[in-house]
Design a protein around this motif. Structure first.
Motif, mmCIF file in Angstrom:
data_model
loop_
_atom_site.group_PDB
_atom_site.id
_atom_site.type_symbol
_atom_site.label_atom_id
_atom_site.label_comp_id
_atom_site.label_asym_id
_atom_site.label_seq_id
_atom_site.Cartn_x
_atom_site.Cartn_y
_atom_site.Cartn_z
ATOM 1 N N ASP A 116 0.833 -1.211 0.000
ATOM 2 C CA ASP A 116 0.000 0.000 0.000
ATOM 3 C C ASP A 116 0.865 1.257 0.000
ATOM 4 O OD1 ASP A 116 -2.232 -1.585 0.014
ATOM 5 O OD2 ASP A 116 -2.668 -1.336 2.151
ATOM 6 N N ALA A 119 2.000 1.731 -3.523
ATOM 7 C CA ALA A 119 0.891 2.228 -4.342
ATOM 8 C C ALA A 119 0.652 3.713 -4.098
ATOM 9 C CB ALA A 119 -0.377 1.423 -4.045
ATOM 10 N N ALA A 120 0.751 4.137 -2.851
ATOM 11 C CA ALA A 120 0.549 5.548 -2.515
ATOM 12 C C ALA A 120 1.616 6.424 -3.169
ATOM 13 C CB ALA A 120 0.567 5.735 -0.999
ATOM 14 N N LEU A 122 3.112 5.784 -6.015
ATOM 15 C CA LEU A 122 2.761 5.877 -7.434
ATOM 16 C C LEU A 122 1.684 6.937 -7.664
ATOM 17 C CD1 LEU A 122 2.754 2.180 -8.687
ATOM 18 C CD2 LEU A 122 4.582 3.870 -8.782
ATOM 19 N N ASP A 123 0.691 6.973 -6.782
ATOM 20 C CA ASP A 123 -0.355 7.999 -6.895
ATOM 21 C C ASP A 123 0.247 9.388 -6.732
ATOM 22 O OD1 ASP A 123 -2.263 6.040 -7.265
ATOM 23 O OD2 ASP A 123 -2.890 6.014 -5.160
ATOM 24 N N GLN A 124 1.221 9.502 -5.844
ATOM 25 C CA GLN A 124 1.870 10.800 -5.626
ATOM 26 C C GLN A 124 2.667 11.228 -6.858
ATOM 27 O OE1 GLN A 124 4.100 10.935 -1.983
ATOM 28 N NE2 GLN A 124 4.694 13.081 -2.234
ATOM 29 N N ASP A 126 1.934 10.515 -9.914
ATOM 30 C CA ASP A 126 0.948 10.972 -10.901
ATOM 31 C C ASP A 126 0.540 12.423 -10.662
ATOM 32 O OD1 ASP A 126 0.830 8.610 -12.332
ATOM 33 O OD2 ASP A 126 -0.838 7.790 -11.155
ATOM 34 N N ARG A 127 0.491 12.826 -9.387
ATOM 35 C CA ARG A 127 0.015 14.166 -9.040
ATOM 36 C C ARG A 127 1.133 15.195 -8.957
ATOM 37 N NH1 ARG A 127 -2.537 11.077 -4.965
ATOM 38 N NH2 ARG A 127 -1.061 11.960 -3.456
ATOM 39 N N GLU A 128 2.382 14.750 -8.846
ATOM 40 C CA GLU A 128 3.494 15.652 -8.534
ATOM 41 C C GLU A 128 3.877 16.529 -9.737
ATOM 42 O OE1 GLU A 128 5.755 17.896 -6.958
ATOM 43 O OE2 GLU A 128 5.254 16.283 -5.532
ATOM 44 N N GLN A 183 5.222 4.581 -15.241
ATOM 45 C CA GLN A 183 4.181 4.336 -14.251
ATOM 46 C C GLN A 183 3.399 3.059 -14.569
ATOM 47 O OE1 GLN A 183 4.868 5.872 -11.479
ATOM 48 N NE2 GLN A 183 2.937 6.969 -11.206
ATOM 49 N N ARG A 187 3.197 -0.158 -12.061
ATOM 50 C CA ARG A 187 1.936 -0.759 -11.589
ATOM 51 C C ARG A 187 1.855 -2.254 -11.928
ATOM 52 N NH1 ARG A 187 0.021 4.739 -11.916
ATOM 53 N NH2 ARG A 187 -0.879 5.198 -9.870
#
Length: 221
Positions: A116, A119-120, A122-124, A126-128, A183, A187
Motif C-alpha cells: 500500500d 501504491a501511494a 505511485l499515486d503521488q 501521478d500528481r506531482e 508508471q 503498476r
C-alpha cells in the motif's frame, strides 16, 4: 554569442509563461545537439537573444536544472550538463543486479503495508508537478518494495545507485515523455508483487530497468 549560434529562437507564442517558453526552446536545442554538453548558458546572452529580462531566463535555467539537463555552478554559472552513456549503462547494470536480488529476497515478506505504501507513492508521482521530486519519489517506490529483504547493506547500495541515477531518471521521465510508460510498468510490477508471483515481478523489474537504461543511452548518443 558564437557559442549559441546553433540556437534557433522560435517566435514567442506565450504558451504558459515566458520562462516556460525559454525552457522549451533550450530543451529542444539541447536534445537536438545544437547546444552541446558543456556549453555555457549565460543569462545576459540569452536575455539579449530572446529579448527578455534576465529573470525569466534565470527561472528557465532553474527548471532545466531540476530536469537534470543543465548544471548551475555558484561561481561559474550555468552549463549544458555532461551526460555520459557509459555511466548510464554502468548504473543501470548495477541497479538490475542489486534490485533483482533485493526484490527476490523481499517478496516472501511483502505485506499489505509495504504494498500500500508503494501504491501511494505511485499515486503521488501521478500528481506531482515538481520535476525535481520525481527521482526522489521513484526511489521511494522501489525501496518500499525492497525494504522487506532485511539487508541494510544491500539497501544502502541500492540507494546509492538511485542517487547516482537521479538526474538521468528526471531526464527520462521529463524530457523523453517516459513517465506514462514508467508508471504503467511500476503498476504491473506492483500487481505481480500483490499476487505473490515472483517470476512476473522480477521480469517486470528487469524489463523496466533495461528499457529505461537503453532509452537514456540512445538519448545521450
Amino acid at each position: 554569442m558564437k557559442r549559441l549560434s546553433g540556437l534557433a529562437v522560435a517566435e514567442m507564442q506565450r504558451p504558459q509563461t515566458v520562462a516556460d517558453h525559454v525552457a522549451d526552446v533550450l530543451r529542444e536545442a539541447i536534445a537536438k545537439g545544437a547546444l552541446r554538453a558543456g556549453t555555457p548558458l549565460r543569462q545576459d546572452e540569452l536575455a539579449t537573444r530572446f529579448g527578455f529580462s534576465r529573470m525569466p531566463i534565470r527561472d528557465a535555467l532553474r527548471y532545466l536544472e531540476a530536469e537534470g539537463i543543465v548544471s548551475i555552478h555558484p561561481t561559474r554559472g550555468a552549463f549544458v550538463a555532461q551526460m555520459d552513456a557509459a555511466e548510464i549503462s554502468e548504473i543501470y547494470a548495477v541497479r538490475e543486479l542489486l534490485e533483482a536480488e533485493a526484490l527476490r529476497v523481499a517478496l516472501p515478506g511483502l505485506g499489505d503495508r509495504q504494498l500500500d505504501e508503494a501504491a501511494a507513492v505511485l499515486d503521488q508521482i501521478d500528481r506531482e508537478p515538481d520535476i525535481a521530486r520525481w527521482g526522489i519519489l521513484n526511489r521511494a517506490f522501489h525501496l518500499a518494495l525492497y525494504g522487506a529483504c532485511g539487508n541494510a547493506r544491500l539497501l544502502a547500495l541500492i540507494e546509492a545507485q538511485h542517487t547516482a541515477a537521479d538526474r538521468y531518471v528526471r531526464i527520462l521521465l521529463s524530457n523523453l515523455d517516459y513517465r506514462t510508460r514508467s508508471q504503467a510498468e511500476h503498476r504491473k510490477l506492483l500487481a505481480a508483487c500483490r499476487k505473490g508471483d515472483g517470476g512476473q515481478a522480477l521480469a517486470w523489474l528487469t524489463r523496466h530497468l533495461r528499457d529505461g537504461g537503453k532509452t537514456l543511452v540512445k538519448f545521450v548518443k
